[in-house]
Design an enzyme around this catalytic site. Sequence first.
Site, mmCIF file in Angstrom:
data_model
loop_
_atom_site.group_PDB
_atom_site.id
_atom_site.type_symbol
_atom_site.label_atom_id
_atom_site.label_comp_id
_atom_site.label_asym_id
_atom_site.label_seq_id
_atom_site.Cartn_x
_atom_site.Cartn_y
_atom_site.Cartn_z
ATOM 1 N N THR A 89 -19.381 -105.382 14.945
ATOM 2 C CA THR A 89 -20.068 -104.167 14.495
ATOM 3 C C THR A 89 -19.647 -103.832 13.074
ATOM 4 O OG1 THR A 89 -18.356 -102.879 15.609
ATOM 5 C CG2 THR A 89 -20.482 -103.110 16.745
ATOM 6 N N LYS B 36 -11.355 -115.014 14.425
ATOM 7 C CA LYS B 36 -11.983 -114.331 13.302
ATOM 8 C C LYS B 36 -11.658 -115.020 11.962
ATOM 9 C CE LYS B 36 -12.011 -109.753 15.584
ATOM 10 N NZ LYS B 36 -13.388 -109.229 15.424
ATOM 11 N N LYS C 264 -10.737 -106.254 9.998
ATOM 12 C CA LYS C 264 -10.978 -106.319 11.438
ATOM 13 C C LYS C 264 -9.641 -106.692 12.061
ATOM 14 C CE LYS C 264 -14.238 -109.446 10.588
ATOM 15 N NZ LYS C 264 -15.385 -109.003 11.379
ATOM 16 N N ARG C 265 -9.490 -106.585 13.374
ATOM 17 C CA ARG C 265 -8.251 -107.010 14.005
ATOM 18 C C ARG C 265 -7.976 -108.472 13.640
ATOM 19 N NH1 ARG C 265 -5.144 -103.676 17.666
ATOM 20 N NH2 ARG C 265 -4.742 -105.669 18.652
ATOM 21 N N HIS D 55 -18.088 -108.425 26.925
ATOM 22 C CA HIS D 55 -17.732 -108.327 25.507
ATOM 23 C C HIS D 55 -17.119 -109.584 24.921
ATOM 24 C CE1 HIS D 55 -18.478 -104.155 24.266
ATOM 25 N NE2 HIS D 55 -18.326 -103.872 25.538
ATOM 26 N N LYS E 280 -21.766 -102.136 9.728
ATOM 27 C CA LYS E 280 -21.327 -101.008 8.895
ATOM 28 C C LYS E 280 -21.393 -101.387 7.418
ATOM 29 C CE LYS E 280 -18.048 -99.936 12.553
ATOM 30 N NZ LYS E 280 -16.656 -100.196 12.962
HETATM 31 C C1 LIG Z 1 -16.025 -101.232 13.522
HETATM 32 C C2 LIG Z 1 -14.578 -101.306 13.689
HETATM 33 C C3 LIG Z 1 -13.990 -102.435 14.266
HETATM 34 C C4 LIG Z 1 -14.794 -103.648 14.694
HETATM 35 O O1 LIG Z 1 -14.924 -104.511 13.592
HETATM 36 P P1 LIG Z 1 -15.374 -106.048 13.745
HETATM 37 O O2 LIG Z 1 -15.445 -106.530 12.331
HETATM 38 O O3 LIG Z 1 -16.713 -106.029 14.412
HETATM 39 O O4 LIG Z 1 -14.335 -106.729 14.530
HETATM 40 C C5 LIG Z 1 -12.615 -102.495 14.394
HETATM 41 N N1 LIG Z 1 -11.852 -101.468 13.962
HETATM 42 C C6 LIG Z 1 -12.379 -100.363 13.398
HETATM 43 C C7 LIG Z 1 -11.468 -99.272 12.942
HETATM 44 C C8 LIG Z 1 -13.753 -100.242 13.245
HETATM 45 O O5 LIG Z 1 -14.267 -99.138 12.688
#
Ligand SMILES: *Cc1c(COP(=O)(O)O)cnc(C)c1O
Length: 792
Positions: free
Chosen positions: A652, A560, A554-555, A363, A656
């Site tokens: 991911t 990032k 995102k985190r 990952h 979305k």
């Molecule tokens: C999809 C998702 C992530 C991953 O997001 P990235 O932008 O790919 O880092 C992190 N937290 C939550 C709550 C998510 O639904």
Amino acid sequence: MSRPLSDQERRKQISIRGIVGAENVAELKRGFNRHLHFTLVKDRNVATPRDYYQALAHAVRDHLVGRWLRTQQYYYEKDPKRIYYLSLEFYMGRTLQNTMINLGLQNACDEAIYQLGLDMEELEEIEEDAGLGNGGLGRLAACFLDSMATLGLAAYGYGIRYEYGIFNQKIRDGWQVEEADDWLRHGNPWEKARPEYMLPVHFYGRVEHTAAGAKWVDTQVVLALPYDTPVPGYMNNTVNTMRLWSARAPNDFNLRDFNVGDYIQAVLDRNLAENISRVLYPNDNGWLKTAEQPLSSGHCRDVLGVFQAARSAWMGIAVAIQLNDTHPAMAIPELMRIFVDIEKLPWNKAWDITKQTFAYTNHTVLPEALERWPVDLVEKLLPRHLQIIYEINQRHLDHIASLFPNDVDRLRRMSLIEEGGTKRINMAHLCIVGSHAVNGVAKIHSEIVKTQVFKDFAALEPEKFQNKTNGITPRRWLLLCNPGLAELIAEKIGEDYVRDLSQLTKLHEFVDDDLFIREVAKVKQENKVKFALYLEKEYKVKINPSSMFDVHVKRIHEYKRQLMNCLHIVTMYNRKPPRAPRGPAAPGYHMAKMIIKLINTVAQVVNNDPVVGSKLKVIFLENYRVSLAEKVIPATDLSEQISTAGTEASGTGNMKFMLNGALTIGTMDGANVEMAEEAGEENLFIFGMRVEDVTELDREGYNAQEYYNRLPELKQAIDQIKSGFFSPDEPDLFKDVVNMLFHHDRFKVFADYEAYVKCQEKVSELYLVSASLGMGRLLKPKIRERVCSHQR
Ligand SMILES: *Cc1c(COP(=O)(O)O)cnc(C)c1O
């Protein structure tokens, strides 16, 4: 501005959520009343909304049970190949609505709850998220479970039932404050404890070697108590199982030298064993890893659930075990131990089966996030497993030596054991050697895995290395979170796309259908209005729903590059009058906390500037989690995916947003690459360095100062942050951040700043055009051209 349809109104129009049917409704109402009375022991005089949520959850769960039992019986009879998905995280979010949708009960439930005089959306909001994950890796595990059930695969999720999931984030005076996530406080109607299947897990002890083989003796036992949660497929009567393990002390724990005085202490000491499954460690791609885990309970946790899957693997051979990163890697030596020590299989035979059983998903390629467990710790905790790892390593190195004679450096690079300083086990090496397949999670990432990070291993066994680009479940991330758009699509291309997303290409046919395009825009606008109302209610901030929602959730992590977004915000602020609102979010540590504080500090100034007014608002979305993602993503115009090329394994979140009709501004990193391929690069806002450019810049030497000297707007933004323009009471507050950006920014924010700002200008232009056409949202360039020419 039109009133947004309530989800209830929208759902009424949607058949993909199930037929209402008077019988279904009556049955659900009966179930609801029965559970309110017998399960919750309340009547409507004293019941609270939480009781109503619980009663509904139980009534819906009743519809799962028969299917769950029948599915498991079917697997028992047909004996298909089993898949064990091993993950230390399952970031499930809420369960009620997902269950209603996948069983086709959503509309019937809405009607039943309406007839009972209650508000479905209010009840849904009461459910606590199952926050048993940090971010993408844990959510991927949850999405896989949904997809495997929908495909009718005999799949099991195995993990840990943390009593406390990912912490709740509060923002106080701009700083992050963590609170414990006591998600089980009110009980969990979705799980079923299975004490009858409790199993012992051994730790510590020593190994005796006898003529009959190795014996692991004098161990301490912790019991693993399984809790099963149903995982329904979409409208296919399949219900799989997610089995999460909880640590329990055995009744004789620490009672060997029993006397009355020690008895009380021994009972109190039970907590030490049970701490193993107490709390999820907040650790995302290496951040927070340094927080040393007390009594190595973190490592105990890592083996607790996974040993049980290994046990199942030798009971039937038709088993595939997928390792979600290296966290459950100890399942490999555990399966070998069972085969060799208990089943008395010859080593080679045991090894062949083990390798055929395991597959490993990598990952991340960030070095600080690759696990390396100290040998002395494993020696104490799992002495037999360490011996087995040594044996695996010896045979592995012998094999390499036979292929590459006299190549000592290769042996050192490929060893499972790292010498020098603290001796450590390289867990990724263990997983690669012990698996028949290794995959990265997007094309570009799998390529880096194969050609850079693990290139020696790929030279040895090239066929082992594969790509499996991440995905997301369209049930939760479209049908559930964006009913308006889901229905609009179903009207055009039918309902099968919910199971097979590739059918979305059928929408190409409607690219000239003005009415359809306008209806898509209208749904987006309604989602924006709804989210603005949510923000006003929950956060007391007002935003203008006709402005652009530019979202970076995102985190928080340096790679990032939330900092780059922040610099762009400062730049927009300095270029008064600015154009359109945007909003970032999420948690982390040290530098992460400083980044959070900086964003909030900038937001404070920007949001209160009378000249800027409502034209630019910066909102830090507190406590980002699955249920909040479900709200913000459908309301987003612009999706920020701006990591330094080569650092985001897949992402991911990017998918979305795209599925919900947001446009992407991003670098050619992770799965953005596949998204650009699929949609056409001209339909994304791609900017900045590619992987080759980053490599080239590394060769030349990245010099942040150069960019600062050359770019006046960057200089202005940095000078403001450094001089306390945003934090006059504490002018030095951000000196660490600025210092990092100049002197040790591994992720080269300044190098992409100019391209990013220019690309954002293009976004703003497009938004203004779209808005002037009354679309109120971003349009893909092709569609915009067409709409423009129609208007002319
Ligand atoms: C999809 C998702 C992530 C991953 O997001 P990235 O932008 O790919 O880092 C992190 N937290 C939550 C709550 C998510 O639904």
